[in-house]
Design a protein around this motif. Structure first.
Motif, mmCIF file in Angstrom:
data_model
loop_
_atom_site.group_PDB
_atom_site.id
_atom_site.type_symbol
_atom_site.label_atom_id
_atom_site.label_comp_id
_atom_site.label_asym_id
_atom_site.label_seq_id
_atom_site.Cartn_x
_atom_site.Cartn_y
_atom_site.Cartn_z
ATOM 1 N N UNK A 93 96.659 -34.528 -8.069
ATOM 2 C CA UNK A 93 96.416 -34.189 -9.457
ATOM 3 C C UNK A 93 95.314 -34.995 -10.118
ATOM 4 N N UNK A 94 95.346 -36.306 -9.965
ATOM 5 C CA UNK A 94 94.353 -37.139 -10.637
ATOM 6 C C UNK A 94 92.935 -36.884 -10.120
ATOM 7 N N UNK A 95 92.706 -36.838 -8.805
ATOM 8 C CA UNK A 95 91.337 -36.517 -8.362
ATOM 9 C C UNK A 95 90.874 -35.122 -8.770
ATOM 10 N N UNK A 96 91.759 -34.129 -8.716
ATOM 11 C CA UNK A 96 91.331 -32.780 -9.112
ATOM 12 C C UNK A 96 91.073 -32.718 -10.611
ATOM 13 N N UNK A 97 91.836 -33.439 -11.414
ATOM 14 C CA UNK A 97 91.575 -33.482 -12.848
ATOM 15 C C UNK A 97 90.242 -34.173 -13.136
#
Length: 153
Positions: free
Chosen positions: A87-91
């Motif tokens: 989630x954090x890298x894709x965000x």
């Protein structure tokens, strides 16, 4: 059994129709915003929409998972490992155009993968937005607790 199968068929076809309509209307609106940005030299609305639309569409794709979760009993849990790893890298990749276009006082070379994300076009941002939106419902889980486990808590 046939009635349940027929109900599921209509639910899936209805959801598919909604997704196709949202996709077509979103693409038309994005074209309108890009044309408007070219004529007014104000690209902000087009950029914001191009970041938020893939995330919204990913959420729409993940709705089936939410419907399945609502039918199950149990405690709501969030899979924090999945959220942090995916989630954090894709965000970050999804929101990078906003960081770039809204004038932070630092160069995009200072960001991790900044130069690559700026020069690679819109494909990474679109794919990451879809992943992030889809992931929002896939990090939520329901864990069934037996009566004895509930008493311990």
């Amino acid at each position: 059994m046939k009635k349940l199968l027929l109900n599921n068929l209509f639910v899936y076809l209805g959801l598919l129709l909604i997704m196709v309509l949202v996709f077509i209307l979103g693409l038309k609106y994005q074209q309108y915003l890009q044309l408007e940005a070219r004529t007014t030299f104000q690209p902000q609305a087009s950029i914001v929409f191009s970041v938020l639309f893939p995330m919204f569409f990913g959420v729409l794709l993940g709705l089936l998972r939410l419907f399945d979760l609502l039918r199950k009993p149990g405690e709501w849990k969030i899979n924090w490992i999945k959220l942090c790893i995916f989630g954090i890298p894709s965000l970050y990749i999804t929101l990078f155009p906003l960081l770039y276009w809204y004038g932070l006082p630092i160069s995009y070379y200072d960001f991790p993968l900044g130069y690559l994300l700026i020069t690679s076009g819109t494909t990474p941002h679109t794919i990451s937005g879809l992943i992030f939106g889809f992931l929002l419902f896939y990090v939520i889980e329901r864990e069934y607790l037996s009566g004895e486990e509930k008493r311990r808590i």
